[in-house]
Motif scaffolding. Sequence first.
Motif, PDB file in Angstrom:
ATOM      1  N   VAL A 306      52.423  43.856  39.009  1.00 58.62           N
ATOM      2  CA  VAL A 306      51.536  44.382  40.046  1.00 58.62           C
ATOM      3  C   VAL A 306      52.348  45.001  41.181  1.00 58.62           C
ATOM      4  O   VAL A 306      51.951  46.021  41.764  1.00 58.62           O
ATOM      5  CB  VAL A 306      50.610  43.271  40.566  1.00 58.62           C
ATOM      6  N   ARG A 316      45.979  44.330  36.297  1.00 56.12           N
ATOM      7  CA  ARG A 316      44.966  43.554  37.008  1.00 56.12           C
ATOM      8  C   ARG A 316      44.070  42.793  36.023  1.00 56.12           C
ATOM      9  O   ARG A 316      43.648  41.665  36.296  1.00 56.12           O
ATOM     10  CB  ARG A 316      44.115  44.487  37.877  1.00 56.12           C
ATOM     11  N   PRO A 335      40.781  40.679  41.082  1.00 55.50           N
ATOM     12  CA  PRO A 335      41.583  41.567  40.227  1.00 55.50           C
ATOM     13  C   PRO A 335      40.784  42.180  39.085  1.00 55.50           C
ATOM     14  O   PRO A 335      41.033  43.331  38.693  1.00 55.50           O
ATOM     15  CB  PRO A 335      42.710  40.667  39.710  1.00 55.50           C
TER      16      PRO A 335
END
Length: 457
Positions: A306, A316, A335
């Motif tokens: 990320v 995500r 996410p």
Amino acid sequence: MTRSRSSWFGLVRGLLVTVLTLALGTQPLAAQSILRDAETEAYLKDIAAPIIAAAGLQPNNVDIVLIGDKEINAFVAGGQAVYIHSGLIERADNTNEIQGVIAHELGHITGGHIIRNGEGAKGATGISILSLLIGAAAAAAGAGEAGMGVMMAGQQAAMGKYLAFNRVQEASADAAGVGFLEKANISGKGMLSFFLKLKQEEYRYASTYAAVDPFMQTHPLSGDREATLKADVLRSPAYEKRTDPAIEARFLRIKAKLIGFMDDPTSALRKYPETDQSMAAHYARAYAWHRGAYPDKALQEVDKLVAMAPDDPYFRELQGQILLESGRPKEAVAPLRMAVQGSRASPLIASLLGHALLATEDRANLDEARDVLKVAVSRDRDNPFAWYTLGMAYARLGDEPRAQLATAERYALTGNMGLAVASAEAAMSRLPRGTSDYIRAEDIALAARASARDRKR
């Protein structure tokens, strides 16, 4: 040594089963599982689209399906679908090799080879049945050993005839595949290099077991295939064309995540050691640690991903999946919302978000869960898990008729026709007659009853 007459007829029955199996073909999907992954499916769709178009087919009508199997294999099984084993992607070195395989399989589709398979089986079956009848007559007359010899020779001839027919189809698919690649302006290098991998497998098999008989193979030997096609591939104007680096980067990610997911965690971590700080290595280790039940270590790897690409929807998605499956659904929602938005509402990711929203057990999330899941099933109706989760959302909202309808959809997809009919009829009893939901429940009930009748026959 002689066999009793009953033993001979038992052998005849057994060989007839062999003949029928040869004539009907195998069912390659029977014992295999389909892997669903939004990122992998998008990648395969993108790399196949120009080849599908070059083959004269519509890209939206052709499915590239991933099978969870470590074997190096790909096949078609009727319709416009190409099935690729995860093991093939793991062994590939680049996107171009996978495109070469897809081009070959499309050659089978455009050549109608699955439909024409009966032609080869018909000739082979004729030889087999004739040899069985002659052999059985000899056995009944007391010439047991001679009868057995006739039967076995007939079986060998039949198998040889069938395999020869199959090898012709494979060679035809190879040639068609080369043409599709050239028309799509894609290099055929990958097709040739993948044949070399298969050639190495043949040598390994021969050294371990026995010499490979070229006349008893379903495919031409890989070395022969390479030699036959090499001149055409080399002449292609696209021979030196390189794959887009962005596509190649996606390949490395897909390969890493498949290894992390499919391999034993220890094996995956050995292939991608901590010293490897590439994006692909972090991806593989995240899946491996997650599969090994080390969520904290998996999340550490995802955090690094990320940090590299904060808006990447698939990073995500993985972050949300690990949190959800580690018992932290409230943390998973954010996410996963980002993943749905970044992937343009991928139905697979949307169904995961819907699951997370329900798992929070917060009634404030029920409407969102229902709406997200409705979009997911409208874009991908062949996802039993999404229908199951949508049914749960409806049930918690107190909408029992639509919960029953979603349940009927799920049972119909999974082949449980009795429960599909029962759930559809339960939905119809409470839905307003003539509405789209009522008509859909009626269609499921009719189709499920017809399917159940066909199975009984």
